[in-house]
Design a protein around this motif. Structure first.
Motif, PDB file in Angstrom:
ATOM      1  N   MET A 219       0.825  -1.200   0.000  1.00  0.00           N
ATOM      2  CA  MET A 219       0.000   0.000   0.000  1.00  0.00           C
ATOM      3  C   MET A 219       0.867   1.261   0.000  1.00  0.00           C
TER       4      MET A 219
ATOM      5  N   ASN B  81       2.417   1.815  -3.366  1.00  0.00           N
ATOM      6  CA  ASN B  81       1.477   2.307  -4.371  1.00  0.00           C
ATOM      7  C   ASN B  81       0.991   3.720  -4.083  1.00  0.00           C
ATOM      8  N   ILE B  82       0.917   4.107  -2.821  1.00  0.00           N
ATOM      9  CA  ILE B  82       0.570   5.497  -2.490  1.00  0.00           C
ATOM     10  C   ILE B  82       1.658   6.435  -3.010  1.00  0.00           C
TER      11      ILE B  82
ATOM     12  N   SER C 178       3.690   5.778  -5.433  1.00  0.00           N
ATOM     13  CA  SER C 178       3.582   5.736  -6.900  1.00  0.00           C
ATOM     14  C   SER C 178       2.491   6.682  -7.385  1.00  0.00           C
ATOM     15  N   PHE C 179       1.389   6.729  -6.636  1.00  0.00           N
ATOM     16  CA  PHE C 179       0.277   7.609  -6.984  1.00  0.00           C
ATOM     17  C   PHE C 179       0.727   9.069  -6.937  1.00  0.00           C
TER      18      PHE C 179
ATOM     19  N   LEU D  37      -3.341   2.562 -10.497  1.00  0.00           N
ATOM     20  CA  LEU D  37      -2.738   2.705  -9.173  1.00  0.00           C
ATOM     21  C   LEU D  37      -3.789   2.719  -8.076  1.00  0.00           C
TER      22      LEU D  37
ATOM     23  N   VAL E 249      -3.719   0.391  -4.863  1.00  0.00           N
ATOM     24  CA  VAL E 249      -3.727   0.884  -3.479  1.00  0.00           C
ATOM     25  C   VAL E 249      -4.897   0.298  -2.700  1.00  0.00           C
TER      26      VAL E 249
ATOM     27  N   SER F 159      -4.330  -3.591  -2.305  1.00  0.00           N
ATOM     28  CA  SER F 159      -3.155  -4.040  -1.551  1.00  0.00           C
ATOM     29  C   SER F 159      -3.465  -4.189  -0.075  1.00  0.00           C
ATOM     30  N   ARG F 160      -4.249  -3.281   0.472  1.00  0.00           N
ATOM     31  CA  ARG F 160      -4.608  -3.375   1.890  1.00  0.00           C
ATOM     32  C   ARG F 160      -5.730  -4.395   2.108  1.00  0.00           C
TER      33      ARG F 160
END
Length: 435
Positions: free
Chosen positions: A155, A158-159, A161-162, A273, A277, A280-281
């Protein structure tokens, strides 16, 4: 630091914190260097469709470099191994960036070669660096902590990445060309080099290093004699093939099928993304309740659904319709990675994890990358040659129809994975066993 004996709870939690920080910076770096940006750079440089699909398969085919990581880990341990190859990885990204001025100097063939070689080294050094990642995560997180730790780590990645994606979109809004993408790659390389500061501060036991020193042959034969391990190999191969057949061509269909700009294409990557995100969680908790096997089945179904959606996509771009494949791919990709790692850590004994992880990466990653590279490249060549007189989006429709047919039998390979023993799940009832 390598510690003799098990890590204390304090050292485990501190190492988890450093790994989260590393992943956060690495997420920012990767978005500037990997997957989407490299594909957009290739499209800007005028590379053919099969070159773009080859770049998409590099993530897996570059696992051929992974055994080099074992040799290094046997000398310096898992943590220093990853930090060394992370420095090399981010330096390799500069070769990708250098393809832009080489193109403008009038050498497009050389630039394409640099792009492919730089991408291979970028992904290859990554593979060598993470050769010990599964044993390392087994060191710093207990069995009960692993699903949530892995999911939280994904997570944060990806955050970041966002956030990086938003920055890239803002830059391209100001100035959209290959030079801007080159600048993005250079900035990403700088962040990647910075992230190694945190990975070097982690603790580990001597077990990963000692495992890396053991001869591979006898352990590999023992692993291949285990039917459960062989099933993991087969399942990993077909899941990786699904990623290779769908993910890079989704961006290709958007850019060349609908002719959208780089900036607008990145908005669709944001949707990808968002899916990563969110899932993933959620998947960390879901895998603990229903088991990683069923998560893998659902992920594979999501890839199949993606091919179906592209097969019936409209001739004119309808953003709301095209957002769904991007969301599905983002969520399915991160979820299958997390579920695969969870299943591996729960089923493979600690003493055999190093050799087993290498075998899985090489046999399912590199082999899938090579087969996927040839198959998707040949399929794109055939589609472009056979349907040259029709609209571009129609050619990609045909590609996804054929890809879906090829992928369909793979669901049975994923389903043959046995469920985890009931004592290894948190929810001890069986009504979820839908498959």
């Amino acid at each position: 630091m390598i510690i003799d004996g098990p890590l204390s709870v304090e050292r485990q939690h501190r190492s988890q914190k450093y790994y989260h920080l590393f992943s956060f910076l690495n997420g920012f770096s990767y978005m500037c260097l990997g997957d989407t940006v490299i594909i957009l750079l290739a499209l800007n440089l005028g590379c053919a469709d099969h070159v773009v699909s080859t770049l998409g398969a590099m993530l897996f085919s570059s696992y051929l470099v992974l055994p080099v990581g074992k040799l290094v880990a046997a000398r310096v341990g898992a943590v220093r191994c990853q930090s060394i190859f992370w420095i090399l990885r981010n330096c390799a990204a500069l070769i990708v960036a250098a393809s832009v001025p080489v193109t403008y100097l009038g050498h497009p063939e050389v630039a394409t070669t640099m792009l492919l070689c730089g991408a291979f080294l970028f992904y290859g050094f990554r593979a060598a660096g993470v050769v010990m990642i599964q044993p390392l995560l087994g060191d710093i997180a207990t069995e009960s902590e692993r699903p949530l730790f892995i999911a939280t780590n994904a997570m944060l990645f990806n955050i970041a990445s966002f956030g990086a994606m938003l920055g890239i979109i803002a830059l391209l809004h100001i100035h959209e060309d290959s030079w801007s993408l080159m600048a993005v790659v250079i900035v990403g390389s700088a962040f990647g080099l910075t992230s190694t500061h945190f990975i070097r501060r982690m603790d580990e036991t001597s077990a990963p290093r000692e495992s890396a020193r053991r001869p591979v042959g006898s352990e590999l034969r023992a692993s291949l004699a285990n039917p459960l391990f062989v099933r993991q190999l087969l399942s990993g191969f077909v899941v990786n093939m699904a990623v290779i057949m769908t993910m890079p061509t989704t961006m290709l269909a958007l850019k060349r099928g609908y002719g959208v700009s780089d900036r607008n294409a990145l908005f669709f990557s944001l949707i990808q993304l968002v899916g990563a995100v969110i899932m993933s969680r959620a998947v960390g908790k879901l895998a603990s309740r229903i088991g990683p096997r069923k998560v893998l089945i659902y992920c594979y179904c999501a890839f199949l659904l993606t091919t179906l959606l592209w097969a019936v996509c409209p001739m004119q771009l309808h953003p709301a319709f095209v957002w769904l494949p991007f969301f599905l791919i983002g969520g399915a990709y991160v979820s299958e990675n997390n579920a695969t790692m969870h299943y591996f850590l729960q089923t493979i004994p600690e003493s055999n994890r190093v050799v087993a992880s290498i075998a899985i990466a090489v046999l399912t990653g590199a082999l899938a990358g090579l087969v996927g590279m040839l198959l998707s490249g040949a399929l794109l060549r055939w589609v472009n040659a056979s349907f040259a007189d029709v609209a571009a989006i129609h050619r990609y429709r045909v590609y996804f129809i054929v890809s879906g047919i090829i992928m369909l039998p793979g669901i049975f390979c994923v389903k043959q994975l046995p469920p985890l023993p009931i004592e290894k799940r948190r929810l001890k009832i069986r009504w979820q066993d839908l498959f």
